[in-house]
Scaffold this motif. Structure first.
Motif, PDB file in Angstrom:
ATOM      1  N   THR A   1       0.606   1.803 -11.130  1.00 45.42           N
ATOM      2  CA  THR A   1       1.524   2.704 -11.822  1.00 45.42           C
ATOM      3  C   THR A   1       1.603   3.971 -10.991  1.00 45.42           C
ATOM      4  N   PHE A   2       2.704   4.695 -11.176  1.00 48.25           N
ATOM      5  CA  PHE A   2       2.939   5.850 -10.312  1.00 48.25           C
ATOM      6  C   PHE A   2       2.418   7.148 -10.911  1.00 48.25           C
ATOM      7  N   THR A   3       1.627   7.067 -11.954  1.00 44.95           N
ATOM      8  CA  THR A   3       1.005   8.304 -12.417  1.00 44.95           C
ATOM      9  C   THR A   3      -0.219   8.554 -11.551  1.00 44.95           C
ATOM     10  N   ASP A   4      -0.857   9.703 -11.740  1.00 43.20           N
ATOM     11  CA  ASP A   4      -1.933  10.131 -10.851  1.00 43.20           C
ATOM     12  C   ASP A   4      -2.899   9.023 -10.494  1.00 43.20           C
TER      13      ASP A   4
ATOM     14  N   PHE B   1      10.547   4.837   2.461  1.00 43.21           N
ATOM     15  CA  PHE B   1      10.013   5.236   1.160  1.00 43.21           C
ATOM     16  C   PHE B   1      11.167   5.326   0.176  1.00 43.21           C
ATOM     17  N   HIS B   2      10.952   4.829  -1.036  1.00 42.27           N
ATOM     18  CA  HIS B   2      11.935   4.984  -2.111  1.00 42.27           C
ATOM     19  C   HIS B   2      11.424   6.100  -3.017  1.00 42.27           C
ATOM     20  N   VAL B   3      12.153   7.190  -3.109  1.00 38.89           N
ATOM     21  CA  VAL B   3      11.646   8.312  -3.893  1.00 38.89           C
ATOM     22  C   VAL B   3      12.596   8.636  -5.036  1.00 38.89           C
ATOM     23  N   ARG B   4      12.016   8.711  -6.223  1.00 35.99           N
ATOM     24  CA  ARG B   4      12.805   9.098  -7.386  1.00 35.99           C
ATOM     25  C   ARG B   4      12.407  10.505  -7.802  1.00 35.99           C
ATOM     26  N   LEU B   5      13.407  11.318  -8.104  1.00 34.09           N
ATOM     27  CA  LEU B   5      13.166  12.706  -8.480  1.00 34.09           C
ATOM     28  C   LEU B   5      12.553  12.778  -9.881  1.00 34.09           C
ATOM     29  N   VAL B   6      11.408  13.445  -9.978  1.00 30.76           N
ATOM     30  CA  VAL B   6      10.801  13.708 -11.282  1.00 30.76           C
ATOM     31  C   VAL B   6      11.168  15.144 -11.656  1.00 30.76           C
ATOM     32  N   ASP B   7      11.844  15.303 -12.785  1.00 33.83           N
ATOM     33  CA  ASP B   7      12.310  16.639 -13.174  1.00 33.83           C
ATOM     34  C   ASP B   7      11.167  17.641 -13.167  1.00 33.83           C
ATOM     35  N   GLY B   8      11.380  18.767 -12.469  1.00 34.38           N
ATOM     36  CA  GLY B   8      10.388  19.833 -12.488  1.00 34.38           C
ATOM     37  C   GLY B   8       9.200  19.596 -11.587  1.00 34.38           C
ATOM     38  N   GLY B   9       9.151  18.452 -10.906  1.00 34.86           N
ATOM     39  CA  GLY B   9       8.037  18.202  -9.997  1.00 34.86           C
ATOM     40  C   GLY B   9       8.188  19.047  -8.744  1.00 34.86           C
ATOM     41  N   PRO B  10       7.062  19.394  -8.120  1.00 32.32           N
ATOM     42  CA  PRO B  10       7.161  20.228  -6.928  1.00 32.32           C
ATOM     43  C   PRO B  10       7.655  19.472  -5.686  1.00 32.32           C
ATOM     44  N   VAL B  11       7.278  18.211  -5.547  1.00 28.08           N
ATOM     45  CA  VAL B  11       7.521  17.527  -4.274  1.00 28.08           C
ATOM     46  C   VAL B  11       8.746  16.605  -4.307  1.00 28.08           C
ATOM     47  N   SER B  12       8.864  15.780  -5.354  1.00 32.74           N
ATOM     48  CA  SER B  12       9.915  14.764  -5.307  1.00 32.74           C
ATOM     49  C   SER B  12      11.329  15.351  -5.214  1.00 32.74           C
ATOM     50  N   PRO B  13      11.653  16.499  -5.866  1.00 31.96           N
ATOM     51  CA  PRO B  13      12.996  17.039  -5.674  1.00 31.96           C
ATOM     52  C   PRO B  13      13.272  17.421  -4.222  1.00 31.96           C
TER      53      PRO B  13
ATOM     54  N   GLN C   1       0.819  -1.222   0.000  1.00 32.85           N
ATOM     55  CA  GLN C   1       0.000   0.000   0.000  1.00 32.85           C
ATOM     56  C   GLN C   1       0.853   1.273   0.000  1.00 32.85           C
ATOM     57  N   SER C   2       0.182   2.407  -0.191  1.00 36.13           N
ATOM     58  CA  SER C   2       0.848   3.699  -0.251  1.00 36.13           C
ATOM     59  C   SER C   2       0.129   4.685   0.676  1.00 36.13           C
ATOM     60  N   VAL C   3       0.817   5.759   1.015  1.00 37.34           N
ATOM     61  CA  VAL C   3       0.150   6.860   1.717  1.00 37.34           C
ATOM     62  C   VAL C   3       0.402   8.156   0.966  1.00 37.34           C
TER      63      VAL C   3
ATOM     64  N   TRP D   1      -0.080  17.106  -1.806  1.00 37.77           N
ATOM     65  CA  TRP D   1      -0.026  15.727  -1.318  1.00 37.77           C
ATOM     66  C   TRP D   1       0.403  14.817  -2.453  1.00 37.77           C
ATOM     67  N   ARG D   2       1.380  13.942  -2.210  1.00 37.00           N
ATOM     68  CA  ARG D   2       1.813  12.971  -3.215  1.00 37.00           C
ATOM     69  C   ARG D   2       1.854  11.589  -2.579  1.00 37.00           C
ATOM     70  N   TYR D   3       1.494  10.576  -3.377  1.00 36.43           N
ATOM     71  CA  TYR D   3       1.495   9.218  -2.851  1.00 36.43           C
ATOM     72  C   TYR D   3       2.888   8.597  -2.889  1.00 36.43           C
ATOM     73  N   TYR D   4       3.253   7.876  -1.857  1.00 37.05           N
ATOM     74  CA  TYR D   4       4.480   7.064  -1.853  1.00 37.05           C
ATOM     75  C   TYR D   4       4.180   5.734  -1.188  1.00 37.05           C
ATOM     76  N   SER D   5       4.846   4.677  -1.713  1.00 36.00           N
ATOM     77  CA  SER D   5       4.554   3.337  -1.222  1.00 36.00           C
ATOM     78  C   SER D   5       5.497   2.971  -0.082  1.00 36.00           C
ATOM     79  N   MET D   6       4.962   2.356   0.934  1.00 29.76           N
ATOM     80  CA  MET D   6       5.802   1.842   1.989  1.00 29.76           C
ATOM     81  C   MET D   6       6.649   0.705   1.408  1.00 29.76           C
TER      82      MET D   6
ATOM     83  N   SER E   1      12.342   0.591 -11.509  1.00 30.93           N
ATOM     84  CA  SER E   1      12.847   1.702 -10.691  1.00 30.93           C
ATOM     85  C   SER E   1      12.209   1.692  -9.301  1.00 30.93           C
ATOM     86  N   THR E   2      11.722   2.861  -8.817  1.00 34.51           N
ATOM     87  CA  THR E   2      11.180   2.894  -7.451  1.00 34.51           C
ATOM     88  C   THR E   2       9.860   2.148  -7.323  1.00 34.51           C
ATOM     89  N   GLY E   3       9.367   1.601  -8.442  1.00 36.31           N
ATOM     90  CA  GLY E   3       8.246   0.674  -8.359  1.00 36.31           C
ATOM     91  C   GLY E   3       8.620  -0.540  -7.511  1.00 36.31           C
TER      92      GLY E   3
HETATM   93  C1  LIG Z   1      -0.298   5.044  -5.647  1.00 38.20           C
HETATM   94  C2  LIG Z   1       0.988   5.766  -5.955  1.00 38.20           C
HETATM   95  C3  LIG Z   1       2.171   5.346  -5.347  1.00 38.20           C
HETATM   96  C4  LIG Z   1       3.377   6.011  -5.626  1.00 38.20           C
HETATM   97  N1  LIG Z   1       4.523   5.557  -5.032  1.00 38.20           N
HETATM   98  C5  LIG Z   1       5.702   6.165  -5.334  1.00 38.20           C
HETATM   99  C6  LIG Z   1       6.938   5.676  -4.769  1.00 38.20           C
HETATM  100  O1  LIG Z   1       6.965   4.737  -3.965  1.00 38.20           O
HETATM  101  N2  LIG Z   1       8.095   6.276  -5.135  1.00 38.20           N
HETATM  102  C7  LIG Z   1       8.110   7.339  -6.010  1.00 38.20           C
HETATM  103  O2  LIG Z   1       9.222   7.830  -6.304  1.00 38.20           O
HETATM  104  N3  LIG Z   1       6.961   7.826  -6.551  1.00 38.20           N
HETATM  105  C8  LIG Z   1       5.767   7.268  -6.228  1.00 38.20           C
HETATM  106  N4  LIG Z   1       4.606   7.765  -6.776  1.00 38.20           N
HETATM  107  C9  LIG Z   1       4.676   9.007  -7.592  1.00 38.20           C
HETATM  108  C10 LIG Z   1       4.631  10.210  -6.633  1.00 38.20           C
HETATM  109  O3  LIG Z   1       3.360  10.276  -6.039  1.00 38.20           O
HETATM  110  C11 LIG Z   1       4.865  11.572  -7.304  1.00 38.20           C
HETATM  111  O4  LIG Z   1       4.009  11.737  -8.386  1.00 38.20           O
HETATM  112  C12 LIG Z   1       6.300  11.736  -7.768  1.00 38.20           C
HETATM  113  O5  LIG Z   1       7.175  11.621  -6.650  1.00 38.20           O
HETATM  114  C13 LIG Z   1       6.507  13.111  -8.407  1.00 38.20           C
HETATM  115  O6  LIG Z   1       6.095  14.130  -7.523  1.00 38.20           O
HETATM  116  P1  LIG Z   1       6.277  15.651  -7.897  1.00 38.20           P
HETATM  117  O7  LIG Z   1       5.428  16.467  -7.000  1.00 38.20           O
HETATM  118  O8  LIG Z   1       7.727  15.962  -7.921  1.00 38.20           O
HETATM  119  O9  LIG Z   1       5.744  15.766  -9.391  1.00 38.20           O
HETATM  120  P2  LIG Z   1       4.219  15.599  -9.863  1.00 38.20           P
HETATM  121  O10 LIG Z   1       3.564  16.935  -9.813  1.00 38.20           O
HETATM  122  O11 LIG Z   1       3.575  14.471  -9.143  1.00 38.20           O
HETATM  123  O12 LIG Z   1       4.475  15.141 -11.335  1.00 38.20           O
HETATM  124  C14 LIG Z   1       5.022  16.011 -12.311  1.00 38.20           C
HETATM  125  C15 LIG Z   1       4.812  15.377 -13.671  1.00 38.20           C
HETATM  126  O13 LIG Z   1       5.533  14.140 -13.787  1.00 38.20           O
HETATM  127  C16 LIG Z   1       4.642  13.038 -13.985  1.00 38.20           C
HETATM  128  N5  LIG Z   1       5.099  11.942 -13.111  1.00 38.20           N
HETATM  129  C17 LIG Z   1       4.776  11.743 -11.818  1.00 38.20           C
HETATM  130  N6  LIG Z   1       5.400  10.653 -11.327  1.00 38.20           N
HETATM  131  C18 LIG Z   1       6.127  10.155 -12.331  1.00 38.20           C
HETATM  132  C19 LIG Z   1       6.981   9.046 -12.456  1.00 38.20           C
HETATM  133  N7  LIG Z   1       7.193   8.198 -11.426  1.00 38.20           N
HETATM  134  N8  LIG Z   1       7.568   8.843 -13.649  1.00 38.20           N
HETATM  135  C20 LIG Z   1       7.352   9.677 -14.684  1.00 38.20           C
HETATM  136  N9  LIG Z   1       6.555  10.730 -14.635  1.00 38.20           N
HETATM  137  C21 LIG Z   1       5.944  10.978 -13.484  1.00 38.20           C
HETATM  138  C22 LIG Z   1       3.276  13.528 -13.573  1.00 38.20           C
HETATM  139  O14 LIG Z   1       2.247  12.875 -14.293  1.00 38.20           O
HETATM  140  C23 LIG Z   1       3.361  14.999 -13.919  1.00 38.20           C
HETATM  141  O15 LIG Z   1       3.100  15.224 -15.276  1.00 38.20           O
HETATM  142  C24 LIG Z   1       3.400   7.119  -6.501  1.00 38.20           C
HETATM  143  C25 LIG Z   1       2.206   7.543  -7.095  1.00 38.20           C
HETATM  144  C26 LIG Z   1       1.009   6.890  -6.837  1.00 38.20           C
HETATM  145  C27 LIG Z   1      -0.241   7.373  -7.498  1.00 38.20           C
END
Ligand SMILES: Cc1cc2nc3c(=O)[nH]c(=O)nc-3n(C[C@H](O)[C@H](O)[C@H](O)COP(=O)(O)OP(=O)(O)OC[C@H]3O[C@@H](n4cnc5c(N)ncnc54)[C@H](O)[C@@H]3O)c2cc1C
Ligand code: HEM
Lengths: 223, 383
Positions: free
Chosen positions: B377-380, B202-214, B172-174, B185-190, B251-253
């Motif tokens: 999948t880790f998309t929305d 939590f295993h977190v991979r940086l998504v370029d330009g994302g607000p939270v993962s960096p 599961q994820s929170v 709020w962003r989901y991450y899997s335990m 990857s972090t899946g």
């Molecule tokens: C149920 C669930 C479980 C998740 N578990 C994890 C986890 O264990 N580890 C983890 O690193 N992330 C996980 N994610 C993804 C995580 O929630 C965030 O979306 C991610 O960390 C990016 O956050 P952000 O705020 O930086 O960018 P966001 O605003 O979330 O995303 C920016 C853009 O990148 C896209 N995007 C988001 N995630 C990815 C991705 N993984 N690969 C490619 N494109 C992406 C989005 O669709 C969006 O267009 C999970 C997502 C869900 C729905």
């Protein structure tokens, strides 16, 4: 209760329903019936004054409403109907929100592009280093092969199995020289590998340090 | 309440697209400025979610057996945003005003009462679920980061200590919120099965330009605080199944599958488990060391690492990583398919959506029934 409690109205304040309800008149003087006439007359005058004030105010307000209605209908600036004011506010807020969304999207796109470029840059540095390292390695192999070949060429042909050390046809001097050469090459190759590895590790460390200094310089990145 | 009339009314309004949600939120905030703080600054994502949710609700209005669980989950989810019963009438009023505004002359008293009835029902189901959930579960958990391990420039493993036990099922994820990105709020899997000390990884991979993962990957240190919502997700182990297990992680899946692996390892008699762990390049296999250790310790476990973007064999990489660690080359789904057959297995797949899609396709082609494949999948999240 013998004193009347007619409301004590200070100038400008208004009679309230509560005050009206709590009015108590004194009984009339001895020999007459009912309430004290004087008090009742005063009170009625007071109520009349209040009513006149209320009607005047009401008329003034009606005039004001008509004036505003006319103004709104003629498209004049100024006060508008509350409903229109609400829509106007909603419109303004919507525009502000869209501007904010645009800024946020731009900022996100900008950081994404920046990060993407940095990633490409990083990969280019690493693959350049890999290329160079492989080239150096190849050079080293080529040199080693050349040296070994030269050593074989200068040595006379060997009989297939060498029964025991020292019993070959190779003169002792030459055999020793060859063994030394081989040992040297082996050590050289080991040292070279070690150097190369630490060079590459240092390079990776550099890239990492570069990243963390970049991170430290990001505002808010590490509060 | 006439559901056909409701659908037609929504369809007519939804044609106006983003303007509808834009009007709705502006109306809500003009009437109730104090609600603005509960939402993020940028609202475009929020507007999409609201429209999608409304569309989903209206389309399912005849199918309560599907709609009710959806609404219950939505109601529970809203607890972590701090939403309480008093907020619902405000939202209802603005929703009605929005629908009326965009319906124009099509708006009638009947339609108004349809919408009133529908919103009343939706709010009731959401609130009842939230109230019931409140009996057993806090609205959110506070957590403190106790360790951060940078595994690569864009991957970190965080260990978090919740302020009270966080009960969840492996897989599961929170939803997680960091103070420097409030309302995001962003989901991450335990990534572990529950531990006696309640810490979670939590295993977190940086998504370029994302607000939270960096922020999580590069700006977080021990001592930092986070908030977590209630666990969600259905990528959990089918405990009743006697079959062997196939885990496929991109990857972090890996995170949820590693938790499932840990759960399996606690069984008296574990099934045979194959774990495929894929990344684009060798250094994307950020957790291979630990997985290799596990495989050494468990005779029932086989770990197969795979990389897709690096040619195999020679030169530099073989020099740096001297000693062959059995990394396979190719797309993860192909590598998995090569190692089959898998038709006697339960499969669990998690990672980027393209990778998950291909893998599921390959597995079904190879005879694994679709209902024995669980995936994430880790998309929305689908809302
Ligand atoms: C149920 C669930 C479980 C998740 N578990 C994890 C986890 O264990 N580890 C983890 O690193 N992330 C996980 N994610 C993804 C995580 O929630 C965030 O979306 C991610 O960390 C990016 O956050 P952000 O705020 O930086 O960018 P966001 O605003 O979330 O995303 C920016 C853009 O990148 C896209 N995007 C988001 N995630 C990815 C991705 N993984 N690969 C490619 N494109 C992406 C989005 O669709 C969006 O267009 C999970 C997502 C869900 C729905
Ligand atoms: C019919 C009723 C409602 C529906 C269909 C609805 C729908 C949604 C959806 C789909 C989300 C996204 C959930 C997620 O990201 O996990 C959301 C988030 C949210 N909702 Fe609602 N909602 C409803 C009622 C309310 C009410 C009454 C409030 C009170 C103000 C509210 C406030 C919020 C907030 C604050 C968020 C989080 C925004 C963020 O920080 O991202 N919602 N809602």
């Amino acid at each position: 209760m013998n004193s009347p409690n007619l409301p004590v109205v200070s100038e400008g304040s208004r009679l309230t329903p509560g005050e009206l309800q709590s009015v108590v008149f004194a009984r009339a003087a001895l020999g007459r019936r009912g309430y004290d006439e004087e008090q009742v007359r005063n009170f009625l005058q007071y109520v009349e004054r209040e009513l006149v004030k209320i009607f005047t105010d009401k008329a003034a307000l009606a005039d004001e409403v008509n004036r505003l209605r006319a103004q709104a209908a003629s498209g004049g600036r100024g006060v508008m109907a509350p409903e229109d004011a609400h829509f106007q506010a909603v419109r303004i807020l919507s525009q502000a929100q869209q501007t904010a969304d645009l800024y946020v999207a731009d900022a996100e796109r900008y950081t994404r592009e920046l990060a993407h470029e940095a990633r490409l840059h990083r990969e280019a540095i690493l693959s350049d280093a890999k290329g160079r390292a492989e080239q150096m390695l190849e050079d080293a192999h080529r040199k080693a092969a050349a040296v070994a070949e030269a050593a074989v060429r200068t040595a006379p042909p060997q009989p297939a199995p060498a029964p025991s050390p020292g019993s070959g046809t190779l003169p002792d001097g030459e055999r020793l020289a060859l063994e030394r050469e081989i040992a040297y090459l082996r050590t050289y190759s080991d040292v070279y590998r070690t150097h190369l590895r630490s060079y590459l590790e240092a390079l990776l460390r550099n890239v990492d340090e570069w990243e963390s200094s970049e991170r430290a310089s990001l505002p808010g990145g590490n509060a | 309440m006439d559901s056909q009339r409701l659908k037609a009314s929504f369809a007519q309004v939804a044609e106006k697209g983003d303007a509808v949600a834009l009007f709705f939120y502006s109306d809500l905030f003009v009437r109730n400025p104090h609600l603005r703080d509960m939402f993020p600054i940028g609202m475009s994502g929020q507007r999409d979610k609201l429209l999608r949710a409304l569309g989903h609700i209206v389309s399912q209005v005849d199918d309560l057996s599907n709609l009710v669980p959806f609404l219950q989950q939505l109601g529970r989810d809203h607890r972590r945003f701090g939403i309480v019963a008093e907020h619902y009438p405000h939202v209802g009023a603005s929703l009605l005003a929005t629908l009326r505004h965009f319906s124009g002359t099509a708006w009638t008293d009947d339609i108004e009462s349809d919408w009133n009835a529908a919103y009343g029902l939706v709010a009731k189901v959401m609130l009842e679920a939230a109230d019931e959930n409140a009996l057993s579960s806090p609205a959110w958990w506070n957590g403190q980061v106790v360790a951060v391990e940078r595994r690569r420039f864009d991957i970190s493993v965080l260990r978090i200590q919740p302020d009270r036990p966080l009960p969840y099922t492996p897989g599961q994820s929170v939803a997680l919120e960091v103070p420097s990105r409030l309302r995001h709020w962003r989901y991450y899997s335990m990534a572990n099965a529950p531990r006696p000390d309640h810490t979670v990884d939590f295993h977190v991979r940086l998504v370029d330009g994302g607000p939270v993962s960096p922020v999580l990957v590069r700006g977080t240190q021990a001592g930092d605080r986070v908030r977590m919502g209630a666990p969600i997700g259905t990528l959990t182990l089918d405990e009743s199944s006697p079959r062997d297990v196939l885990l496929v992680a991109g990857s972090t899946g890996l995170a949820p599958l590693k938790a499932i692996l840990e759960q399996i390892s606690r069984r008296a008699v574990p099934p045979r488990v194959h774990l495929f762990f894929g990344a684009r390049s060798r250094d994307g296999l950020y957790d291979l060391e630990d997985l290799a250790k596990l495989a050494d310790g468990f005779p029932w476990l086989t770990v197969v690492p795979a990389v897709s973007d690096e040619p195999g064999g020679h030169g530099f990489s073989s020099l740096l990583h001297s000693g062959d660690d059995g990394v396979e080359h190719g797309n993860l789904s192909d590598v998995v398919a090569r190692r089959g057959p898998w038709d006697g297995h339960d499969a669990y797949v998690c990672g980027p959506s393209v990778m998950v899609g291909h893998t599921v396709e390959q597995l079904t082609r190879l005879g694994v029934p679709r209902d024995r494949i669980r995936l994430e999948t880790f998309t929305d999240a689908q809302r």
